[in-house]
Design a protein around this motif. Sequence first.
Motif: not given
Lengths: 295, 95
Positions: A169-179, A183-199
Amino acid sequence: MKNKNRAFKAVDILLLALTVLPLVAAMVIKILTAPPTEGIQITGAQIYFTIPMPIQDLIISEAQVNSALIVITILGLCLYLTHGVRAGVETKRQLLMEWVVEKVDGLVKENMGEFFMGFSPFIAAVLVLSALSSLMALLGLFPPTSDLNIVAGWAILVFILITHYKLKGGVGNYLKGFTEPIPILLPLNILGEVSTPISMAFRHYGNVMSGTVIAVLIAAALQGLSSLVLGWLPGFLGDIPFLQIGLPAVLSLYFDIFSSCMQAFIFAMLTMMNIAGGFPQELYEKRKLKKLSAK
Amino acid sequence: MEIAIGLILAACALGAGVCMGIGAIGPGIGEGNAVSKACEAIGRQPESKGAVTSTMIMGCAISETTGIYSLVIAILLIFVAPHTMVNILLKALGR
């Protein structure tokens, strides 16, 4: 069947040998290298040898060897089942294979949609590899899925696929999806992204591993109970753990067969859902149209 | 010295037990809820049994994840932590 000349049958036997021999090889390696054990022992994969590497030593363990061997087995099985496949000829194995392919295609279509139909071989491979790896425990071999490294590798592969399809969907849109949504939820979104393979990795590994541990513990407990209750029997009769008959077999039915197939199915389902769920369909089509009009 | 190592082993064993015990509460309640609702749904619409069952199993697997995390921590505490901790202790004491 007039096609079944001698060469055809010879190839059949070769392919069957390719299917069975890796498992026999795994058993032989296990018998040759297994250390003598006493009582209950819950250990991880046995390390065969280490290859010195610059950053970290490369460890070749039982889990890696077994997973490589099961891959060869699956290759042999697939070649055997698809040997002599042609339109119209309805042999038993061709019907079986067609049934499998139809089922997986239906599953992928139902859960991922038309766009991802190319994924059905990958999903079938994940299903079969995961199920057969766990079912190796029935032969007394070390199941590769009860080693975290193996399933973590699969989960990382799935994570790369998820990210690849999100980036469509485009790099910009991908990065925008984290905010999003704020925007305050940025760290939580990154955490959620990383936790998928771990879980995903931990779920598969934990389920198979816990089955092994519980089976060993219950077998040991029954042995102790047996020697306590029936230890007064004369001679060698007192040494035979009679109470071990029955219950471990039923448990093995659940932990080894049901749980293995279940976890394979769940891993494949999660793979499909994560890949299809993260794919931004509308943005992708918009970008495609833009590229086409730019040309 | 022996007391310190004994304390480490005892704490690891206790921690594993408590971790597994508390960690199993959440998934237990969650899965119980999911299965009870699935049973209700099947009772109301017996013809949708297949779809409800497969969705329920997926949901159970996902809500099981936290329990699996605590299981992994318990396994680490039993099989890995004592060794590491005792090594750290011995290193700190310079032996």
